[in-house]
Design an enzyme around this catalytic site. Sequence first.
Site: not given
Length: 738
Positions: A470, A417
């Site tokens: 990401e 993330d």
Amino acid sequence: MQNNHQTTVLDEAQAIAHANHPNPYGFLGLHANDKGYLQINTFLPDAMQVSLLDEKGKVVAKLDKLDDSGFFSKTTRRKKRFSYQLNVKTEQGERIITDPFACSPVLDDLDIYLFNEGKHKKLYQKLGAHCVEHDGVKGVTFAVWAPNASHVAVVGEFNHWDGRLHPMRKRLECGIWEIFIAENSAYSPVTAGGHYKFEVKDSNGNLLALKADPYGVQAQMRPDTSSVISAEVEFDWNDHHWMNSRQLRNDKSSPISIYELHLGSWQRDHNNEFLNYRDIAERLIPYTLDMGFTHIQLMPVSEFPYDGSWGYQPVGLFAPTARFGSAEDFKYFVQACHNAGLGLLIDWVPGHFPIDEHGLAKFDGTCLFEHEDLRKGFHPDWNTLIYNYGRTEVANFLRASAMHWLDTYHVDGIRVDAVASMLYLDYSRNDGEWIPNEYGGNENLEAVAFLKEFNEELYADYPGAFSVAEESTSWPGVSRPTSDGGLGFGYKWNMGWMNDSLAYMKRDPIYRQHHHNELSFGLVYAFDENFVLPLSHDEVVHGKGSILTRMPGDEWQQFANLRAYYGFMWTHPGKKLLFMGCEFGQRAEWNFEQGLDWHLLENDNHHGVQQLIKDLNHLYKSMPALHQLDCEKDGFDWVDHDNAEQSIYSFVRYGRDGTNPVLVVCNFTPTVQHAFRLGTPKAGYHREIFNSDAAIYGGSNVGNPLGAQSNNTPWQGRDDSIEITVPPLATVIFELQG
């Protein structure tokens, strides 16, 4: 009058009673005094009488109670060390206990060496709490890193949360505190299921809030915050077939279509309560298989305190959240996925951590895990703290947490993330709010080195597993090997494609001709990385609306736009990711506090979208041209990307040699185009294999049911062409059968 020796003993006993003794292992237990005789010291506040027993159970000495706090001591007539136990009498009865201060160290020299080097790959097997047999006795080892603390004790139900009873041994070589507590050594048994935390005092003796175990593998259900001793029962894994074959399944030449979901809101029970991992498996896995997805991706399941963070502010990087059951339940879920032929990815959050006082923040009174300077150590967007990636122990902690999920739970992929927030020192900061690196740049060189080492370790040690970033910027080589100067990820989310395509789709078709390059521009860089095309949870929250409600027009046009968009996405180069609910056109924004609106499937339009996703996934998996060269430029060729006036795009997807190409036509206006001529790379019959305007999906059923035969009319720079009907707001796919 007391002699000086007894005064010294009592002074040290007072230090024990106040939990501020600098070396409890050097005082408690059996030690030789200045004359060479063995002296036993113990602190047992509930005891009325304590006796020292030798290895045969014979009473060696009855200890003297030297003060009211519960300190007992006795000098024996022995000089040779021996194994011993203590017989303790209290108001509740009599018991024999193993003295924790008689036990050997928990960590060996190799553990300490690897820890100091930041190379201890199995650190989660040593730090934390572990039910083991140590020195021939069953019990639990506890170990925690707190180098700047003056006192650390393990506290829990087994010792009435009293930090005086089990002060830990500090290993000066590395700053780790450790203790082994036998099952029979506490006031109540130290066993699996027991709750515990660490009592920590800073270097000045100030007591901090009780800390949960950073390496804890199980935690209490929120709002409670204690760590839980895990039995760590050997799980009977039977997913060997999957594990041995997953390298091919996860390869970039294979079809990868990911169903992203939040376990707490995919479905709930009739009382709107969470389902257990096992219950979710029974419902989710058949559904995902039926929908044709190849992988499931879970939003973070590492333990976290606040539901509203969706798991992106974890405090337990080694513990599956207790919201949905136990660690064994989670293993069951993973195995059920594998045995059904589904891969499993999890979201992992090494970019920041919350400021909750029971977590990592100022763990030993200093900024141990985070940077002390807030210009490097604080995230203004999320009110969180940033890990100090340049500290070897912290980098080792983070890498070990990722590998723990791969090793202990057999997950197939790690989606990292917020990588952009890790890479840039000035991320979401104004001038003067960040510190340049040693070369004056804004790159976080320590984070770069950390991510590279994470990926190198993952791909070296876990064949078939993969990582996904990401990453929302143009940082070069995110999914290129570290040997080629890249960060080493397997895949990268294509955030540019997501933003541009959604911006285009929300426009009224009348105006799309003026923004034609928003859909075509993505192919300029489509093969710079190994991309995943993401329509994730981030696109259906915070007032953005659902994917369906982003589409313009009346209800029919909204659904037609959505179907055409999905057709474009599934034929566009790159792996696919779709958030739960989007597969049937969820109309409301995602709400993490309740299940999806499954009742919508009673409506034909929503059911049609669901059927469309099923069929697209089937085509994507069954047609090599749609997946084999997802990440290579040889797999794509424009037929026409300049037809802005009609808002029509056409392109060809290729597989390896010997596979039939597919021709894709996307019409993003509600106008039907009859006798539409299109150049084709291959002469022969063109079979229509998909039409998002088909009646089965809720469309108007305009199309080419008889297919199209090419003729030798040159068109668009090609020797042959076909003439087709292009349905309104639709994507049509033809298989080229030469």
